[in-house]
Design an enzyme around this catalytic site. Structure first.
Site, PDB file in Angstrom:
ATOM      1  N   ASN A  17       2.905  -4.515 -12.631  1.00 17.58           N
ATOM      2  CA  ASN A  17       2.580  -3.229 -13.247  1.00 17.58           C
ATOM      3  C   ASN A  17       3.794  -2.291 -13.182  1.00 17.58           C
ATOM      4  OD1 ASN A  17       1.619  -0.696 -13.887  1.00 17.58           O
ATOM      5  ND2 ASN A  17      -0.227  -0.849 -12.637  1.00 17.58           N
TER       6      ASN A  17
ATOM      7  N   CYS B 142       0.516   5.743 -15.988  1.00 15.53           N
ATOM      8  CA  CYS B 142       0.646   4.514 -16.800  1.00 15.53           C
ATOM      9  C   CYS B 142       0.307   4.734 -18.272  1.00 15.53           C
ATOM     10  CB  CYS B 142      -0.248   3.415 -16.245  1.00 15.53           C
ATOM     11  SG  CYS B 142       0.032   3.097 -14.501  1.00 15.53           S
TER      12      CYS B 142
ATOM     13  N   HIS C  81      -1.996  -2.162 -21.414  1.00 13.56           N
ATOM     14  CA  HIS C  81      -1.240  -1.889 -20.188  1.00 13.56           C
ATOM     15  C   HIS C  81      -1.398  -3.100 -19.268  1.00 13.56           C
ATOM     16  CE1 HIS C  81       0.242  -0.130 -16.580  1.00 13.56           C
ATOM     17  NE2 HIS C  81      -0.934   0.095 -16.030  1.00 13.56           N
TER      18      HIS C  81
HETATM   19  O1  UT7 Z   1      -2.019   1.173 -13.475  1.00 14.02           O
HETATM   20  C1  UT7 Z   1      -3.062   1.458 -12.593  1.00 14.02           C
HETATM   21  C2  UT7 Z   1      -2.700   0.910 -11.237  1.00 14.02           C
HETATM   22  N1  UT7 Z   1      -3.744   0.383 -10.455  1.00 14.02           N
HETATM   23  C3  UT7 Z   1      -4.413  -0.747 -10.720  1.00 14.02           C
HETATM   24  O2  UT7 Z   1      -4.316  -1.344 -11.741  1.00 14.02           O
HETATM   25  C4  UT7 Z   1      -5.304  -1.267  -9.630  1.00 14.02           C
HETATM   26  C5  UT7 Z   1      -6.658  -1.708 -10.095  1.00 14.02           C
HETATM   27  N2  UT7 Z   1      -7.277  -2.489  -9.070  1.00 14.02           N
HETATM   28  C6  UT7 Z   1      -6.997  -3.805  -8.878  1.00 14.02           C
HETATM   29  O3  UT7 Z   1      -6.215  -4.368  -9.621  1.00 14.02           O
HETATM   30  C7  UT7 Z   1      -7.719  -4.529  -7.794  1.00 14.02           C
HETATM   31  O4  UT7 Z   1      -8.713  -3.711  -7.236  1.00 14.02           O
HETATM   32  C8  UT7 Z   1      -6.752  -5.021  -6.675  1.00 14.02           C
HETATM   33  C9  UT7 Z   1      -5.872  -6.136  -7.190  1.00 14.02           C
HETATM   34  C10 UT7 Z   1      -5.895  -3.874  -6.169  1.00 14.02           C
HETATM   35  C11 UT7 Z   1      -7.545  -5.565  -5.488  1.00 14.02           C
HETATM   36  O5  UT7 Z   1      -8.412  -6.598  -5.929  1.00 14.02           O
HETATM   37  P1  UT7 Z   1      -9.938  -6.607  -5.497  1.00 14.02           P
HETATM   38  O6  UT7 Z   1     -10.542  -7.817  -6.030  1.00 14.02           O
HETATM   39  O7  UT7 Z   1     -10.525  -5.274  -5.922  1.00 14.02           O
HETATM   40  O8  UT7 Z   1      -9.834  -6.713  -3.938  1.00 14.02           O
HETATM   41  P2  UT7 Z   1     -10.312  -5.702  -2.802  1.00 14.02           P
HETATM   42  O9  UT7 Z   1      -9.515  -4.439  -2.827  1.00 14.02           O
HETATM   43  O10 UT7 Z   1     -11.793  -5.574  -2.880  1.00 14.02           O
HETATM   44  O11 UT7 Z   1      -9.919  -6.501  -1.509  1.00 14.02           O
HETATM   45  C12 UT7 Z   1     -10.519  -7.765  -1.200  1.00 14.02           C
HETATM   46  C13 UT7 Z   1      -9.890  -8.270   0.080  1.00 14.02           C
HETATM   47  C14 UT7 Z   1      -9.877  -7.239   1.193  1.00 14.02           C
HETATM   48  O12 UT7 Z   1     -10.120  -7.907   2.395  1.00 14.02           O
HETATM   49  P3  UT7 Z   1     -11.606  -7.885   3.045  1.00 14.02           P
HETATM   50  O13 UT7 Z   1     -11.907  -6.435   3.297  1.00 14.02           O
HETATM   51  O14 UT7 Z   1     -12.509  -8.500   2.024  1.00 14.02           O
HETATM   52  O15 UT7 Z   1     -11.427  -8.687   4.270  1.00 14.02           O
HETATM   53  C15 UT7 Z   1      -8.455  -6.730   1.193  1.00 14.02           C
HETATM   54  O16 UT7 Z   1      -8.048  -6.277   2.452  1.00 14.02           O
HETATM   55  O17 UT7 Z   1      -8.523  -8.625  -0.152  1.00 14.02           O
HETATM   56  C16 UT7 Z   1      -7.706  -7.988   0.821  1.00 14.02           C
HETATM   57  N3  UT7 Z   1      -6.405  -7.759   0.248  1.00 14.02           N
HETATM   58  C17 UT7 Z   1      -5.415  -8.663   0.237  1.00 14.02           C
HETATM   59  N4  UT7 Z   1      -5.352  -9.907   0.737  1.00 14.02           N
HETATM   60  C18 UT7 Z   1      -4.214 -10.576   0.569  1.00 14.02           C
HETATM   61  C19 UT7 Z   1      -5.958  -6.649  -0.414  1.00 14.02           C
HETATM   62  N5  UT7 Z   1      -4.694  -6.842  -0.833  1.00 14.02           N
HETATM   63  C20 UT7 Z   1      -4.343  -8.070  -0.428  1.00 14.02           C
HETATM   64  C21 UT7 Z   1      -3.172  -8.837  -0.575  1.00 14.02           C
HETATM   65  N6  UT7 Z   1      -3.159 -10.070  -0.061  1.00 14.02           N
HETATM   66  N7  UT7 Z   1      -2.059  -8.371  -1.218  1.00 14.02           N
END
Ligand code: UT7
Length: 330
Positions: A287, A117, A257
């Site tokens: 993204n 990215c 970004h």
């Molecule tokens: O250019 C670089 C590319 N990468 C990025 O920019 C990613 C950077 N990271 C992020 O943007 C965030 O970490 C995410 C958006 C990917 C995830 O957000 P988060 O607040 O860190 O959530 P998490 O990974 O801690 O997940 C929280 C919960 C989990 O469930 P439990 O374990 O709490 O029951 C996940 O399984 O949300 C769940 N979850 C979802 N639920 C509904 C993960 N993805 C989804 C989804 N829909 N799409």
């Protein structure tokens, strides 16, 4: 402290986005997710997804043609074509060579730049170097990304985040105080496994087992990437601002970004720049890896948000991990 005198400047930008819009509601029928979750955690409402016959090179070529046309530069006047992509159409040859053929920049030498990215900002600095060294007068810096081809459409943690698009800029020698004022880039290969595609390369060549395990698709430790993204972009911003002799108050527009609105907000906060001065379009495109920054710049110009003489700070981060920040007087 006075700003360093620019040696190179962006004279025109362009963008190319697939027509097909995929909304969060569309994704609800594909994976266990919801519009509310995606909007609250990422700020994304919809993204553009290319059809099967549109390649990353097609998206990059579309953006490049627009940038060349706006710059009034004939394709044969381009000296160097730099293409940033995390989604090369083929592993050999480069996507840059495919774009070269599509847009007819026959006098240029073309190569891919791999920094995920952050790649387009890295490319801008490489272009600046060619110009500062007197080795080029027209450098085309393109980002060509078909993220939909490398995400696992059954993995809700990643597939909701990404979109496809191409962005481009024509870079020429600076003629006054407008142009690239400073930049700061970094990378940390120790964090490579936070965001990667394990298979399909020379270490783990593609075979049935790789396909079965989906090791050719993106794997990401979201939370860890999030933390590192904010830290590295905030640090990059600080270093680029210091090198430019600017304070956060001198920045008219922050163009980050576009990965996640929460990452953008946290970075802006650490960088000391209020959200009123931050360009955001992650809600419409998600993204698009390295294409987000040139597309955002292009839209900001078109919307009249970015005008000649304004001070712009652009920041990016991505797999590698890589990051970068560039200060420009537009
Ligand atoms: O250019 C670089 C590319 N990468 C990025 O920019 C990613 C950077 N990271 C992020 O943007 C965030 O970490 C995410 C958006 C990917 C995830 O957000 P988060 O607040 O860190 O959530 P998490 O990974 O801690 O997940 C929280 C919960 C989990 O469930 P439990 O374990 O709490 O029951 C996940 O399984 O949300 C769940 N979850 C979802 N639920 C509904 C993960 N993805 C989804 C989804 N829909 N799409």
């Amino acid at each position: 402290m006075s700003s360093p005198k620019p040696t190179a400047r962006i004279v025109a930008t362009g963008r190319c986005l697939p027509d097909r819009v995929v909304t969060n509601h569309d994704l609800e029928s594909m994976v266990d997710t919801s519009d509310t979750w995606i909007r609250e955690r990422t700020g994304i409402r919809e993204r553009r997804i290319a059809d099967a016959v549109t390649s990353a090179a097609d998206l990059g070529a579309g953006a490049a043609r627009m940038a060349l046309c706006r710059a009034g530069v004939d394709p044969l006047e381009v000296d160097v074509l730099i293409v940033s992509t995390a989604t090369p159409d083929r592993l050999l040859p480069s996507t840059a060579c495919d774009i070269q053929k599509l847009i007819g920049v026959g006098n240029a030498y073309a190569f891919d730049l791999s920094a995920a990215c952050s790649g387009w900002l890295y490319g801008l600095t490489v272009a600046e170097g060619f110009i500062a060294a007197g080795r080029a007068r027209n450098v085309l810096v393109v980002a060509a990304e078909k993220m939909s081809a490398i995400v696992d459409w059954e993995d809700r943690a990643t597939c909701v985040l990404f979109g496809d698009g191409g962005g481009a800029a024509v870079v020429q020698p600076a003629v006054d105080d407008r142009g690239i004022v400073s930049s700061h880039h970094g990378s940390d290969g120790a964090l490579a496994d936070l965001l990667y595609r394990p298979g399909g390369g020379a270490v783990m060549p593609m075979d049935e087992e790789v396909l079965r395990r989906k090791d050719h698709l993106v794997k990401m430790a979201g939370r860890e990437v999030f933390k590192n993204a904010v830290r590295s972009m905030a640090e990059g911003a600080e270093r680029a601002l210091a090198a430019a002799g600017w304070t956060p108050d001198d920045v008219d527009l922050l163009v980050p970004h576009q990965a996640n609105i929460r990452i953008i907000e946290a970075t802006a906060k650490y960088a000391g720049i209020p959200m009123e001065r931050v360009f955001v379009n992650v809600d419409r495109y998600g993204n698009m890896s390295s294409a987000t920054v040139p597309i955002a710049l292009d839209e900001a110009v078109e919307q009249g948000v970015l005008e000649p003489g304004m001070n712009v700070l652009s920041v990016a981060f991505g797999a590698g991990l890589t990051w970068g920040a560039t200060a420009l007087r537009w």
